[in-house]
Structure formats: structure tokens, C-alpha cells
Design an enzyme around this catalytic site. Structure first.
Site, PDB file in Angstrom:
ATOM      1  N   ASP A 139      38.674  -0.657  55.523  1.00 55.93           N
ATOM      2  CA  ASP A 139      38.633  -1.425  54.106  1.00 55.93           C
ATOM      3  C   ASP A 139      37.404  -1.992  53.873  1.00 55.93           C
ATOM      4  O   ASP A 139      36.916  -2.552  54.881  1.00 55.93           O
ATOM      5  CB  ASP A 139      39.945  -1.886  53.802  1.00 55.93           C
ATOM      6  CG  ASP A 139      40.830  -1.070  53.259  1.00 55.93           C
ATOM      7  OD1 ASP A 139      40.883   0.169  53.070  1.00 55.93           O
ATOM      8  OD2 ASP A 139      42.175  -1.607  53.397  1.00 55.93           O
ATOM      9  N   MET A 189      44.428 -11.497  44.649  1.00 58.04           N
ATOM     10  CA  MET A 189      43.895 -10.547  43.457  1.00 58.04           C
ATOM     11  C   MET A 189      43.888 -11.054  42.239  1.00 58.04           C
ATOM     12  O   MET A 189      44.126 -10.533  41.256  1.00 58.04           O
ATOM     13  CB  MET A 189      44.441  -9.035  43.399  1.00 58.04           C
ATOM     14  CG  MET A 189      44.045  -8.383  44.971  1.00 58.04           C
ATOM     15  SD  MET A 189      44.944  -6.434  44.784  1.00 58.04           S
ATOM     16  CE  MET A 189      46.433  -6.990  45.762  1.00 58.04           C
ATOM     17  N   LYS A 213      36.164   0.210  48.528  1.00 55.69           N
ATOM     18  CA  LYS A 213      35.668   0.816  47.353  1.00 55.69           C
ATOM     19  C   LYS A 213      34.148  -0.051  47.421  1.00 55.69           C
ATOM     20  O   LYS A 213      33.999  -0.930  47.932  1.00 55.69           O
ATOM     21  CB  LYS A 213      36.383  -0.197  46.189  1.00 55.69           C
ATOM     22  CG  LYS A 213      35.956   0.290  44.837  1.00 55.69           C
ATOM     23  CD  LYS A 213      36.890  -0.669  43.930  1.00 55.69           C
ATOM     24  CE  LYS A 213      36.512  -0.520  42.532  1.00 55.69           C
ATOM     25  NZ  LYS A 213      36.659   0.560  41.810  1.00 55.69           N
TER      26      LYS A 213
HETATM   27  N1  SAH Z   1      46.362  -7.502  52.983  1.00 53.20           N
HETATM   28  C1  SAH Z   1      45.439  -8.537  52.712  1.00 53.20           C
HETATM   29  C2  SAH Z   1      45.556  -8.834  51.058  1.00 53.20           C
HETATM   30  C3  SAH Z   1      44.736  -7.620  50.481  1.00 53.20           C
HETATM   31  S1  SAH Z   1      44.796  -7.785  48.815  1.00 53.20           S
HETATM   32  C4  SAH Z   1      45.987  -9.818  53.319  1.00 53.20           C
HETATM   33  O1  SAH Z   1      46.994 -10.126  54.128  1.00 53.20           O
HETATM   34  O2  SAH Z   1      45.378 -10.838  53.186  1.00 53.20           O
HETATM   35  C5  SAH Z   1      43.066  -8.268  48.432  1.00 53.20           C
HETATM   36  C6  SAH Z   1      43.087  -9.992  48.237  1.00 53.20           C
HETATM   37  O3  SAH Z   1      43.395 -10.774  49.274  1.00 53.20           O
HETATM   38  C7  SAH Z   1      41.932 -10.424  47.460  1.00 53.20           C
HETATM   39  O4  SAH Z   1      41.790 -10.167  46.024  1.00 53.20           O
HETATM   40  C8  SAH Z   1      42.178 -11.864  47.606  1.00 53.20           C
HETATM   41  O5  SAH Z   1      42.924 -12.312  46.805  1.00 53.20           O
HETATM   42  C9  SAH Z   1      42.768 -11.924  49.295  1.00 53.20           C
HETATM   43  N2  SAH Z   1      41.726 -12.132  50.379  1.00 53.20           N
HETATM   44  C10 SAH Z   1      41.440 -11.270  51.360  1.00 53.20           C
HETATM   45  N3  SAH Z   1      40.754 -11.714  52.093  1.00 53.20           N
HETATM   46  C11 SAH Z   1      40.207 -12.916  51.632  1.00 53.20           C
HETATM   47  C12 SAH Z   1      39.414 -13.955  52.272  1.00 53.20           C
HETATM   48  N4  SAH Z   1      38.555 -13.932  53.093  1.00 53.20           N
HETATM   49  N5  SAH Z   1      39.389 -14.992  51.336  1.00 53.20           N
HETATM   50  C13 SAH Z   1      40.097 -15.269  50.134  1.00 53.20           C
HETATM   51  N6  SAH Z   1      40.760 -14.307  49.652  1.00 53.20           N
HETATM   52  C14 SAH Z   1      41.074 -13.339  50.341  1.00 53.20           C
END
Ligand code: SAH
Length: 267
Positions: A39, A176, A61
Site C-alpha cells: 500500500d 483518517m 492510491k
Molecule cells: N492499518 C493502519 C491504518 C490504516 S488507515 C494502522 O494500523 O496504522 C490510514 C490512517 O492511518 C491514516 O489516515 C492515518 O490516520 C493513520 N496513519 C497511518 N500511518 C500513520 C503515520 N505514520 N502517522 C500518522 N498517522 C498514520
């Protein structure tokens, strides 16, 4: 390590960004895989754990282009497994936390393709820790609520009960939510949370681009303090944010006159 036979799929969590937060199991799986479907939020450094001849397929995306549909990704994983490949499906954070990992797993079950989940450090817990924000503290909260602000259409989810969250969720961790941040804050205020409540936005957590903004719910609702911040970002609301000045600094050096928790919370 568990076996990773040809013809199987592993849903692998890549963690929030820092390659050091990839689990040993994930690193092992990436080194075995014949194909990795990854991803947009996966750090490119993590892909260096792959074999030189591993097929790497981007299924996220890209700016300006629509992302592949979930059904297309599921079909690609199933087809690759049926070709006899060891398939790693690499996702940011943890595959089962707002990552559609469960939908992919359902697709694999329906197709009879054997799979395993290899959990990862989720952004809303590990990413906040890296910013000095513990998601729990015994003196502050006895529960944590992870929410996604979006529904499938990209709008503010109509399934969230803001009154209930306001009353019953002392610490809210929002995934998100970047674009809808002020709307979310306004909903919580309207449902009774105080304007002065500590809140933070942590962007690109655990990477060298990490940004941390500490603010209040009132200021978030007014769209203040977040200029120059870019997603991905986690928003956190609740008393644990008050610990960030203490714990964020303590990681770097012992702090002589760090405030006590009560002082940090204004008590
Ligand atoms: N499966 C992922 C989440 C996916 S949804 C997890 O467990 O972390 C995607 C969202 O995750 C983004 O919109 C943001 O809110 C958050 N996110 C993912 N990586 C991030 C990072 N390094 N710093 C801050 N937010 C993050």
C-alpha cells in the site's frame, strides 16, 4: 518462524513507518515472499527486506489516479497464490486496524486460499507513543476508543454516536480524520466535551518527517494550529495528551523540572 508455503498469502503489518518497528515475523515473511502487494502508506525502506527477485506490486492510491478496487486486490492475491507464489500482502500499521485486512481475509477464505495474519504496530498506538502520548495512563483513562471518521463514501461516518463518544470515551484516537478534523472536534464540543480539552495531531509518526501539534479541542474545531501539517495523521483527544511534554522530552534526556501528571493536567 511459522512456515510460509507456496500458494499461501500472509497479511503482514508494516508498522507506522519506522522500519525498526517491523516485527521479526514480518521481516522473515518479506524475505521469503515471491510477491509483495503493498500500500501507499508502507515505507519503501521496508521493501528492502524483500528478496532481490521478489515481485513488488503497488496496489495503493497514487496522486491523481484512482486506487485499485478492493475486489481487484482480492482477485490479484488469490490469482498469485493459485500460481503457487508465496504472497505477502503488506499494509501500513496493523492489517486489521482500519486497513481492510479483514475484507481481504474474507476473500481468501471464500476462495479457499490458506492465509495468516502477521500483526503490526498500529499508528494510533505506536505512532502516538513516538510522540510522547501514551494511549492509557492509570490516572487518566480506563478505556481507549479507536475511530475512523470516514465511511466508505469518504464523508463523516453517520454510524458514529457523538453523544455516546463524548460521554463514554475519555481518550479518542481518530484514524483518517485529517480532512474532517474541525468537523470532528465540533461534533465532540456540541456533544459536551470542553473546549479546553487537550488534543494533538501527530503526522507521519515514527518517521523523520514526524510532526506533533499539541492543541485543544476548541482550537481544532476552529481550524487553528494545523497549518503546514500534512497527512497521514492521527488525531487524539483526551487527558493523555497532557503527558506529551513530559514523556516526549524524557525520551531524549532526563528532564529536571518536568511537571507532575497533576500539574500537566492542570490539577
Ligand atoms: N492499518 C493502519 C491504518 C490504516 S488507515 C494502522 O494500523 O496504522 C490510514 C490512517 O492511518 C491514516 O489516515 C492515518 O490516520 C493513520 N496513519 C497511518 N500511518 C500513520 C503515520 N505514520 N502517522 C500518522 N498517522 C498514520
Amino acid at each position: 518462524m511459522p512456515p510460509f508455503p507456496p500458494g499461501t498469502v500472509w497479511l503482514v503489518g508494516a508498522g507506522p513507518g519506522d522500519p525498526g518497528l517491523v516485527t521479526l515475523q514480518a521481516a522473515w515473511a518479506l524475505g521469503q515472499a515471491d510477491a509483495i502487494y503493498f500500500d501507499a502508506l508502507v515505507n519503501a525502506e521496508v521493501l528492502r527486506l524483500a528478496r532481490g527477485d521478489c515481485e513488488k506490486v503497488f496496489v495503493g492510491k497514487r496522486a491523481g489516479c484512482p486506487s485499485p478496487k478492493q475486489s481487484e486486490i482480492n482477485a490479484a492475491l488469490i490469482a498469485a497464490a493459485r500460481r503457487g507464489q508465496r504472497v505477502a500482502r503488506l499494509k501500513g500499521g496493523d492489517p486489521y486496524v482500519f486497513g481492510r485486512g479483514a475484507e481481504e481475509a474474507q476473500g481468501l477464505v471464500a476462495a479457499g486460499v490458506p492465509f495468516r495474519v502477521s500483526p503490526g504496530v498500529t499508528a494510533g498506538i505506536g505512532g502516538l507513543a513516538a510522540a510522547g502520548i501514551p494511549v492509557t495512563h492509570r490516572d487518566v483513562n480506563q478505556s481507549v476508543t479507536l475511530i475512523t471518521a470516514h465511511d466508505a463514501s469518504g464523508g463523516l461516518s453517520s454510524k458514529l454516536d457523538w453523544e455516546a463518544l463524548s460521554k463514554g470515551a475519555p481518550v479518542l484516537v481518530v484514524y483518517m480524520g485529517f480532512r474532517l478534523m474541525s468537523v470532528i472536534a465540533a461534533r465532540l464540543l456540541a456533544a459536551g466535551r470542553p473546549e479546553s480539552e487537550p488534543a494533538a495531531v501527530v503526522a507521519n509518526a515514527t518517521t523523520d518527517r514526524q510532526q506533533v501539534v499539541r492543541t485543544t479541542l476548541g482550537r481544532l474545531a476552529a481550524g487553528e494550529d494545523v497549518e503546514g501539517i500534512s497527512p497521514p495523521a492521527i488525531i487524539v483527544v483526551g487527558g493523555v495528551v497532557a503527558l506529551a511534554p513530559v514523556l516526549g522530552l524524557a525520551a531524549a534526556a532526563a528532564v529536571q523540572d518536568a511537571p507532575t501528571l497533576a500539574e500537566a493536567l492542570g490539577g
